[in-house]
Write a protein that holds these residues in place. Sequence first.
Motif, PDB file in Angstrom:
ATOM      1  N   SER A  28       0.990  -4.851  -7.870  1.00  0.00           N
ATOM      2  CA  SER A  28       1.748  -4.252  -6.764  1.00  0.00           C
ATOM      3  C   SER A  28       1.271  -2.858  -6.380  1.00  0.00           C
ATOM      4  N   ASN A  29       0.732  -2.098  -7.307  1.00  0.00           N
ATOM      5  CA  ASN A  29       0.350  -0.719  -7.006  1.00  0.00           C
ATOM      6  C   ASN A  29      -1.166  -0.549  -6.889  1.00  0.00           C
ATOM      7  N   CYS A  54      -5.778   2.121  -8.141  1.00  0.00           N
ATOM      8  CA  CYS A  54      -4.408   1.956  -8.622  1.00  0.00           C
ATOM      9  C   CYS A  54      -3.648   3.256  -8.407  1.00  0.00           C
ATOM     10  N   PHE A  55      -2.427   3.139  -7.907  1.00  0.00           N
ATOM     11  CA  PHE A  55      -1.593   4.304  -7.663  1.00  0.00           C
ATOM     12  C   PHE A  55      -0.336   4.229  -8.515  1.00  0.00           C
ATOM     13  N   TYR A  56       0.042   5.379  -9.021  1.00  0.00           N
ATOM     14  CA  TYR A  56       1.225   5.497  -9.856  1.00  0.00           C
ATOM     15  C   TYR A  56       2.128   6.563  -9.233  1.00  0.00           C
ATOM     16  N   PRO A  57       2.914   6.183  -8.208  1.00  0.00           N
ATOM     17  CA  PRO A  57       3.700   7.170  -7.465  1.00  0.00           C
ATOM     18  C   PRO A  57       4.762   7.883  -8.297  1.00  0.00           C
ATOM     19  N   SER A  62      -3.424   8.664  -9.598  1.00  0.00           N
ATOM     20  CA  SER A  62      -4.199   7.517  -9.143  1.00  0.00           C
ATOM     21  C   SER A  62      -5.453   7.376  -9.998  1.00  0.00           C
TER      22      SER A  62
END
Length: 171
Positions: A28-29, A54-57, A62
């Motif tokens: 999803s990310n 990949c992003f980790y908000p 990232s």
Amino acid sequence: METSLRYGGDSKALKIHAKQKLPLPMVSNAFLQVHGELDTTIGEPSYLCVMMRCFYPDILASLGVGYHHDKRVKLPLSIRGKKAFEVINRDNSAVSFNIKGRCHLDKEFKKRKPRGAAEFSWSILNFQKDQDVRLKLGYEVFDKVPYLQIRENNWTFNADMNGKWNVKFDL
């Protein structure tokens, strides 16, 4: 697809840059990012990159891993990461401290070209009506060079203390 026109003082060539982000349904990310650059002076691609990002908000970070082909750099593998620390966040203004790094590697992981920077970023929404502005002041650790970036809506100007500069216009 995101496209831009780029011109740098060191190349003396107008370049057309295109970037497409393709979602990865199983994560999803994450997405697959494909981007390239066409040198209009010689009429050939000068850069091509395929990278999984990949992003980790929730932690403002990232990570990216991929392959790239650049006529200037002969190291095809790339890894990059970024972590932001929120300093101030108001209605229309935000200041963050960012740490970012990347490393280009050969296929045997023997040769490498690391890059890393620490920067302050100040973003101002609606600086004037329909005008967003961002100012970045940073320091490239491996080259030991301070730099700045000024962005206003579609225009971006980058410069460093060694006299290198470039300008970008997002189409």
